[in-house]
Design a protein around this motif. Structure first.
Motif, PDB file in Angstrom:
ATOM      1  N   THR A 109       7.859   7.583  29.015  1.00  0.00           N
ATOM      2  CA  THR A 109       7.994   7.753  27.572  1.00  0.00           C
ATOM      3  C   THR A 109       9.302   8.422  27.206  1.00  0.00           C
ATOM      4  OG1 THR A 109       5.584   7.910  27.336  1.00  0.00           O
ATOM      5  CG2 THR A 109       6.935   8.765  25.520  1.00  0.00           C
ATOM      6  N   ARG A 110       9.660   9.478  27.925  1.00  0.00           N
ATOM      7  CA  ARG A 110      10.890  10.201  27.581  1.00  0.00           C
ATOM      8  C   ARG A 110      12.142   9.409  27.951  1.00  0.00           C
ATOM      9  NH1 ARG A 110       6.165  12.667  26.473  1.00  0.00           N
ATOM     10  NH2 ARG A 110       6.628  14.051  24.717  1.00  0.00           N
ATOM     11  N   THR A 111      12.039   8.458  28.872  1.00  0.00           N
ATOM     12  CA  THR A 111      13.167   7.564  29.133  1.00  0.00           C
ATOM     13  C   THR A 111      13.461   6.702  27.912  1.00  0.00           C
ATOM     14  OG1 THR A 111      12.715   7.502  31.518  1.00  0.00           O
ATOM     15  CG2 THR A 111      14.028   5.709  30.607  1.00  0.00           C
ATOM     16  N   LEU A 112      12.415   6.232  27.233  1.00  0.00           N
ATOM     17  CA  LEU A 112      12.621   5.480  25.996  1.00  0.00           C
ATOM     18  C   LEU A 112      13.253   6.359  24.926  1.00  0.00           C
ATOM     19  CD1 LEU A 112       9.263   3.447  25.793  1.00  0.00           C
ATOM     20  CD2 LEU A 112      11.490   2.688  26.657  1.00  0.00           C
ATOM     21  N   PHE A 113      12.836   7.622  24.860  1.00  0.00           N
ATOM     22  CA  PHE A 113      13.455   8.558  23.930  1.00  0.00           C
ATOM     23  C   PHE A 113      14.938   8.729  24.260  1.00  0.00           C
ATOM     24  CE2 PHE A 113      10.032  11.185  21.683  1.00  0.00           C
ATOM     25  CZ  PHE A 113       9.104  10.170  21.755  1.00  0.00           C
ATOM     26  N   TYR A 114      15.223   8.879  25.548  1.00  0.00           N
ATOM     27  CA  TYR A 114      16.604   9.088  25.993  1.00  0.00           C
ATOM     28  C   TYR A 114      17.476   7.882  25.660  1.00  0.00           C
ATOM     29  CZ  TYR A 114      20.558   9.800  29.147  1.00  0.00           C
ATOM     30  OH  TYR A 114      21.814   9.953  29.677  1.00  0.00           O
ATOM     31  N   LEU A 115      16.977   6.690  25.912  1.00  0.00           N
ATOM     32  CA  LEU A 115      17.736   5.484  25.597  1.00  0.00           C
ATOM     33  C   LEU A 115      18.041   5.398  24.105  1.00  0.00           C
ATOM     34  CD1 LEU A 115      15.839   2.903  27.852  1.00  0.00           C
ATOM     35  CD2 LEU A 115      18.146   3.794  28.212  1.00  0.00           C
ATOM     36  N   ARG A 116      17.095   5.816  23.296  1.00  0.00           N
ATOM     37  CA  ARG A 116      17.285   5.737  21.841  1.00  0.00           C
ATOM     38  C   ARG A 116      18.354   6.714  21.359  1.00  0.00           C
ATOM     39  NH1 ARG A 116      18.031   3.089  17.441  1.00  0.00           N
ATOM     40  NH2 ARG A 116      16.967   3.814  15.584  1.00  0.00           N
ATOM     41  N   VAL A 117      18.259   7.969  21.785  1.00  0.00           N
ATOM     42  CA  VAL A 117      19.194   8.973  21.282  1.00  0.00           C
ATOM     43  C   VAL A 117      20.609   8.731  21.808  1.00  0.00           C
ATOM     44  CG1 VAL A 117      18.833  10.699  23.108  1.00  0.00           C
ATOM     45  CG2 VAL A 117      19.466  11.441  20.807  1.00  0.00           C
ATOM     46  N   THR A 118      20.746   8.257  23.046  1.00  0.00           N
ATOM     47  CA  THR A 118      22.080   7.973  23.566  1.00  0.00           C
ATOM     48  C   THR A 118      22.669   6.723  22.939  1.00  0.00           C
ATOM     49  OG1 THR A 118      21.046   6.859  25.471  1.00  0.00           O
ATOM     50  CG2 THR A 118      21.743   9.149  25.770  1.00  0.00           C
ATOM     51  N   ALA A 119      21.812   5.781  22.527  1.00  0.00           N
ATOM     52  CA  ALA A 119      22.313   4.602  21.820  1.00  0.00           C
ATOM     53  C   ALA A 119      22.870   4.990  20.458  1.00  0.00           C
ATOM     54  CB  ALA A 119      21.199   3.572  21.664  1.00  0.00           C
ATOM     55  N   VAL A 120      22.172   5.874  19.767  1.00  0.00           N
ATOM     56  CA  VAL A 120      22.624   6.315  18.452  1.00  0.00           C
ATOM     57  C   VAL A 120      23.911   7.126  18.554  1.00  0.00           C
ATOM     58  CG1 VAL A 120      22.025   7.784  16.489  1.00  0.00           C
ATOM     59  CG2 VAL A 120      20.324   6.246  17.437  1.00  0.00           C
ATOM     60  N   TRP A 121      24.065   7.913  19.615  1.00  0.00           N
ATOM     61  CA  TRP A 121      25.235   8.774  19.782  1.00  0.00           C
ATOM     62  C   TRP A 121      26.291   8.173  20.704  1.00  0.00           C
ATOM     63  CZ3 TRP A 121      26.736  13.300  17.469  1.00  0.00           C
ATOM     64  CH2 TRP A 121      25.804  13.912  16.619  1.00  0.00           C
ATOM     65  N   HIS A 122      26.141   6.933  21.104  1.00  0.00           N
ATOM     66  CA  HIS A 122      27.110   6.298  22.000  1.00  0.00           C
ATOM     67  C   HIS A 122      28.516   6.361  21.408  1.00  0.00           C
ATOM     68  CE1 HIS A 122      28.676   3.357  24.856  1.00  0.00           C
ATOM     69  NE2 HIS A 122      29.254   2.770  23.813  1.00  0.00           N
TER      70      HIS A 122
END
Length: 357
Positions: A109-122
């Protein structure tokens, strides 16, 4: 504990527990059964989506992470249900099994969270590092807490019950709460910075606090970015922490909502992932979706780099979104095609998303 010879049914597990504890244990089993039913229902509703993700899209790491999180979360719920209701030969072994599933569910679950926040801040490397540390901290806290649990059979029966809970069990709730809150705030800040147009940070803050137009625009952007789903995850963790810390609450009730909480947070993370994949939420969290009513066909170019843990690796594809009435939650289906409309090869890097710098 009553003598087995004095009981009308000596093989009923709850007969060997004090009345108050037996009632609490039964309520806990009801919650566990309801959680399993709800999660299976969610899986059934989204079988069409999952089929599309596997066979109508190229499978990259984010898709693998999505299915991994679904599988391990379901395994955790199922093993916990078996632990609660089924006759078990070795309670300690099963406890270790669902504890490991719990850790893997946190990772997924937290991997999906991580992918989302790093995509937004890429491509902000500081965000990558900070949230990667939090990503590692969540399963580490869960591992130290859940592996300290002890279980035994209830009297002469084969039914299991937890006999020892570590004193630091609340760490298993605090660290995920910190991670989920940080993800929620980080994406909110990014959307705030890109939605409210002002000359300074104080100007944005004044619009956010007092400007009706700015606040309306921000609220719409937060909904479009799927932030209400992350807010649910934060609220779940706050509720779990309150239950753990309430001194007058029976021990069984301290962890009763842990399984529903894990299931709900995972369902929210997976829902955001699917909506991004099917074009209902912009990958970067700030650019506008070309869909207003979700009723007309349109073409869009997506940058797969926004969903990758490797910032330098790009696999852009051209996607076609069209209305589809067979899906219960989303109304769009994304189809992969091999060539861009202007004739260029799909290996070239083309992106129409907002630069996340």
């Amino acid at each position: 504990m009553a003598n087995a010879t004095e009981l009308p049914n000596p093989f009923t597990p709850l007969a060997f527990l004090p009345p108050a504890l037996a009632n609490q244990f039964e309520v806990s089993r009801y919650f566990c059964a309801a959680t399993l039913g709800a999660y299976v229902w969610d899986i059934g509703l989204n079988l069409g989506h999952d089929y599309a993700l596997l066979f109508e899209h190229k499978v990259y790491f984010p898709t693998i992470a999505y299915f991994f999180s679904r599988a391990v979360t379901f395994s955790f719920i199922l093993t916990n249900f078996i632990y609660q209701v089924a006759p078990v030969k070795n309670c300690e072994a099963l406890t270790r099994g669902w504890s490991i599933c719990a850790v893997l569910a946190q990772i997924g679950t937290r991997t999906l969270f991580y992918l989302r926040v790093t995509a937004v801040w890429h491509p902000n490397k500081i965000i990558y590092v900070v949230f990667f540390i939090l990503l590692i901290a969540v399963p580490s806290a869960s591992l130290t807490a859940t592996l300290g649990l002890r279980a035994a059979h209830i009297g002469p029966t084969m039914q299991c019950i937890t006999t020892f809970v570590p004193a630091h069990i609340e760490v298993d709730t605090i660290i995920p709460l910190i991670n989920d809150t940080a993800v929620f705030l980080a994406i909110n800040y990014r959307i705030l910075a890109n939605t409210i147009v002002a000359n300074s940070s104080m100007g944005r803050l004044r619009v956010f606090l007092g400007g009706k137009k700015g606040l309306s625009t921000l609220s719409q952007a937060l909904v479009q970015g799927g932030q209400h789903f992350y807010l649910v995850a934060v609220a779940v963790n706050v509720t779990l922490l309150i239950l753990v810390k309430l001194p007058h609450l029976p021990p069984v009730y301290h962890s009763m909502l842990a399984t529903p909480g894990v299931a709900l947070v995972n369902a929210m993370a997976c829902l955001v992932f699917r909506r991004i994949k099917f074009g209902l939420i912009s990958p970067d969290g700030v650019s506008r979706n070309p869909t207003s009513g979700f009723s007309s066909d349109f073409h869009a170019t997506a940058n797969a780099r926004a969903h990758s843990l490797q910032p330098r690796h790009t696999d852009p594809t051209t996607t076609e979104f069209e209305s589809h009435t067979t899906f219960p939650l989303e109304v769009l289906v994304q189809k992969e095609i091999g060539k861009f409309e202007d004739g260029r090869d799909s290996g070239q890097e083309v992106s129409k998303s907002t630069t996340l710098v």
